[in-house]
Design a protein around this motif. Structure first.
Motif, mmCIF file in Angstrom:
data_model
loop_
_atom_site.group_PDB
_atom_site.id
_atom_site.type_symbol
_atom_site.label_atom_id
_atom_site.label_comp_id
_atom_site.label_asym_id
_atom_site.label_seq_id
_atom_site.Cartn_x
_atom_site.Cartn_y
_atom_site.Cartn_z
ATOM 1 N N TYR A 111 -14.654 7.810 0.640
ATOM 2 C CA TYR A 111 -13.702 7.479 1.700
ATOM 3 C C TYR A 111 -12.335 8.152 1.524
ATOM 4 N N ARG A 112 -12.099 8.802 0.396
ATOM 5 C CA ARG A 112 -10.763 9.324 0.104
ATOM 6 C C ARG A 112 -10.203 10.243 1.191
ATOM 7 N N PRO A 113 -10.929 11.256 1.642
ATOM 8 C CA PRO A 113 -10.347 12.135 2.670
ATOM 9 C C PRO A 113 -9.931 11.371 3.931
ATOM 10 N N THR A 114 -10.767 10.431 4.350
ATOM 11 C CA THR A 114 -10.462 9.640 5.551
ATOM 12 C C THR A 114 -9.257 8.742 5.323
ATOM 13 N N LEU A 115 -9.200 8.096 4.182
ATOM 14 C CA LEU A 115 -8.078 7.202 3.880
ATOM 15 C C LEU A 115 -6.766 7.974 3.807
ATOM 16 N N HIS A 116 -6.798 9.136 3.180
ATOM 17 C CA HIS A 116 -5.583 9.956 3.117
ATOM 18 C C HIS A 116 -5.136 10.382 4.522
ATOM 19 N N GLU A 117 -6.097 10.780 5.322
ATOM 20 C CA GLU A 117 -5.763 11.222 6.681
ATOM 21 C C GLU A 117 -5.133 10.088 7.488
ATOM 22 N N LEU A 118 -5.713 8.919 7.398
ATOM 23 C CA LEU A 118 -5.228 7.794 8.210
ATOM 24 C C LEU A 118 -3.884 7.254 7.716
ATOM 25 N N THR A 119 -3.676 7.240 6.394
ATOM 26 C CA THR A 119 -2.380 6.760 5.888
ATOM 27 C C THR A 119 -1.275 7.774 6.162
ATOM 28 N N GLU A 120 -1.587 9.037 6.009
ATOM 29 C CA GLU A 120 -0.572 10.078 6.230
ATOM 30 C C GLU A 120 -0.184 10.196 7.699
ATOM 31 N N SER A 121 -1.106 9.852 8.591
ATOM 32 C CA SER A 121 -0.808 9.906 10.028
ATOM 33 C C SER A 121 -0.105 8.638 10.518
ATOM 34 N N GLY A 122 0.007 7.647 9.647
ATOM 35 C CA GLY A 122 0.688 6.417 10.034
ATOM 36 C C GLY A 122 -0.193 5.409 10.741
ATOM 37 N N GLN A 123 -1.504 5.662 10.785
ATOM 38 C CA GLN A 123 -2.406 4.752 11.492
ATOM 39 C C GLN A 123 -2.935 3.620 10.603
ATOM 40 N N LEU A 124 -2.839 3.797 9.299
ATOM 41 C CA LEU A 124 -3.423 2.823 8.378
ATOM 42 C C LEU A 124 -2.482 2.600 7.188
ATOM 43 N N LYS A 125 -2.386 1.339 6.797
ATOM 44 C CA LYS A 125 -1.693 0.984 5.555
ATOM 45 C C LYS A 125 -2.726 0.378 4.616
ATOM 46 N N ILE A 126 -2.681 0.788 3.349
ATOM 47 C CA ILE A 126 -3.596 0.249 2.348
ATOM 48 C C ILE A 126 -2.794 -0.565 1.343
ATOM 49 N N GLU A 127 -3.314 -1.728 0.991
ATOM 50 C CA GLU A 127 -2.707 -2.554 -0.047
ATOM 51 C C GLU A 127 -3.690 -2.659 -1.207
ATOM 52 N N TYR A 128 -3.324 -2.010 -2.311
ATOM 53 C CA TYR A 128 -4.193 -1.967 -3.482
ATOM 54 C C TYR A 128 -3.880 -3.119 -4.437
ATOM 55 N N HIS A 129 -4.942 -3.810 -4.857
ATOM 56 C CA HIS A 129 -4.840 -4.854 -5.876
ATOM 57 C C HIS A 129 -5.674 -4.399 -7.080
ATOM 58 N N LEU A 130 -5.048 -4.289 -8.220
ATOM 59 C CA LEU A 130 -5.719 -3.764 -9.407
ATOM 60 C C LEU A 130 -6.174 -4.907 -10.310
ATOM 61 N N VAL A 131 -7.455 -4.882 -10.687
ATOM 62 C CA VAL A 131 -8.011 -5.997 -11.449
ATOM 63 C C VAL A 131 -8.703 -5.507 -12.723
ATOM 64 N N THR A 132 -9.157 -6.471 -13.545
ATOM 65 C CA THR A 132 -9.722 -6.148 -14.854
ATOM 66 C C THR A 132 -11.121 -6.739 -15.015
ATOM 67 N N LEU A 133 -11.923 -6.618 -13.987
ATOM 68 C CA LEU A 133 -13.252 -7.215 -13.981
ATOM 69 C C LEU A 133 -14.136 -6.648 -15.098
ATOM 70 N N ILE A 134 -14.101 -5.339 -15.297
ATOM 71 C CA ILE A 134 -14.977 -4.715 -16.283
ATOM 72 C C ILE A 134 -14.547 -5.062 -17.705
ATOM 73 N N ASP A 135 -13.260 -5.187 -17.930
ATOM 74 C CA ASP A 135 -12.803 -5.653 -19.248
ATOM 75 C C ASP A 135 -13.439 -6.996 -19.575
ATOM 76 N N GLY A 136 -13.473 -7.872 -18.583
ATOM 77 C CA GLY A 136 -14.048 -9.199 -18.799
ATOM 78 C C GLY A 136 -15.549 -9.156 -19.004
ATOM 79 N N ASN A 137 -16.229 -8.255 -18.293
ATOM 80 C CA ASN A 137 -17.686 -8.177 -18.375
ATOM 81 C C ASN A 137 -18.178 -7.398 -19.582
ATOM 82 N N MET A 138 -17.488 -6.290 -19.885
ATOM 83 C CA MET A 138 -17.957 -5.380 -20.929
ATOM 84 C C MET A 138 -17.144 -5.469 -22.212
ATOM 85 N N GLY A 139 -15.968 -6.102 -22.131
ATOM 86 C CA GLY A 139 -15.066 -6.120 -23.276
ATOM 87 C C GLY A 139 -14.148 -4.905 -23.247
ATOM 88 N N GLY A 140 -13.054 -4.980 -23.989
ATOM 89 C CA GLY A 140 -12.113 -3.860 -24.041
ATOM 90 C C GLY A 140 -10.871 -4.114 -23.217
#
Length: 271
Positions: A111-140
């Motif tokens: 989806y990266r090319p589409t997301l970049h196109e839509l955010t750069e054109s002002g049609q879309l805003k993305i709100e990123y939430h960063l999580v640690t799911l794999i740390d909990g599942n796999m350790g580290g």
């Protein structure tokens, strides 16, 4: 009874009395040792319980919790979302993801090319939430350390570029390579202007670690099915197997054109 016999009995009684005193002394000493040993055991058990309680809930290699420091420009409840795109965009895409998550990488690459196109054109805003799911599942700590590094990149306006670099260089899920802060700093060299003393200090000090922890707590409270969780409005489009980048683009553009049409009608009515 002869004097000799009386003397013998007295001596025997005295010896018996002496032996009884010795036995009482031995018994008192034994009781003292038992009580002392019991106290030591209780104190030792309390110390062990204290250590276990102090470390409860900590991952191996985790650092002590510090103040929650949100990255620059973060918004939403508890400032847990990193925004990309124009604030007044008609459509908002909410993404919960983990830099160690293979499915997140697959989504981003598709989806990266589409997301970049839509955010750069002002049609879309993305709100990123960063999580640690794999740390909990796999350790580290790779999920946490990479999320902190991405938040550090946000502080200097380089989040999107570094976000993409991290997914482009994602290790195998079982390989906790992003736990190595040196690796994260090395990857920062792929983004022009990111590898600065301020960024390095932020990564090495884990400035946003507690903020990442708060984001993970919010993810758990939200009871989302996993990562990535990609919401357009209230709909999880990642679970929609008919969804494609082209279909998402069409939906966003229709929403954007609908707003413009509404604005045009209001202008005509005001004439």
């Amino acid at each position: 009874m002869s004097e000799k016999n009386r003397e013998g009995k007295r001596t025997a009684r005295e010896r018996l009395a002496v032996e009884r005193e010795k036995q009482k002394t031995v018994d008192r000493r034994r009781r003292t040792l038992i009580v002392g040993a019991s106290v030591v055991c209780v104190l030792a058990l309390a110390a062990v319980i204290g250590v276990v309680a102090a470390n409860a809930g900590k991952d191996d290699g985790s650092e002590e919790a510090g103040p929650v420091v949100a990255p620059s420009g973060a918004l939403g409840k508890d400032s847990l979302a990193i925004p990309v795109g124009k604030e007044n965009a008609k459509s908002t895409l909410t993404v919960w993801e983990d830099f160690r998550c293979p499915a997140c990488k697959s989504f981003e690459l598709a989806y990266r090319p589409t997301l970049h196109e839509l955010t750069e054109s002002g049609q879309l805003k993305i709100e990123y939430h960063l999580v640690t799911l794999i740390d909990g599942n796999m350790g580290g700590t790779g999920s946490r350390n990479s999320a902190n590094a991405a938040a550090c990149a946000q502080d200097v306006g380089k989040f999107t570029e570094y976000h993409d670099v991290l997914f482009d260089n994602q290790p195998q899920e079982t390989d906790d390579a992003f736990a190595d802060k040196g690796k994260l700093l090395e990857l920062a060299g792929k983004v022009d202007g990111l590898d600065t003393p301020a960024f390095r200090s932020c990564v090495e000090d884990g400035t946003h670690n507690s903020w990442v922890g708060k984001s993970q707590e919010a993810f758990q409270k939200g009871r989302f099915p996993g990562t990535p969780t990609v919401l357009l409005g209230d709909k999880n489009i990642y679970q929609d197997r008919t969804m494609t980048p082209a279909k998402l683009k069409e939906m966003v553009q229709k929403a954007d054109q609908g707003e413009k049409a509404d604005q045009g009608q209001k202008t005509d009515q005001g004439r």
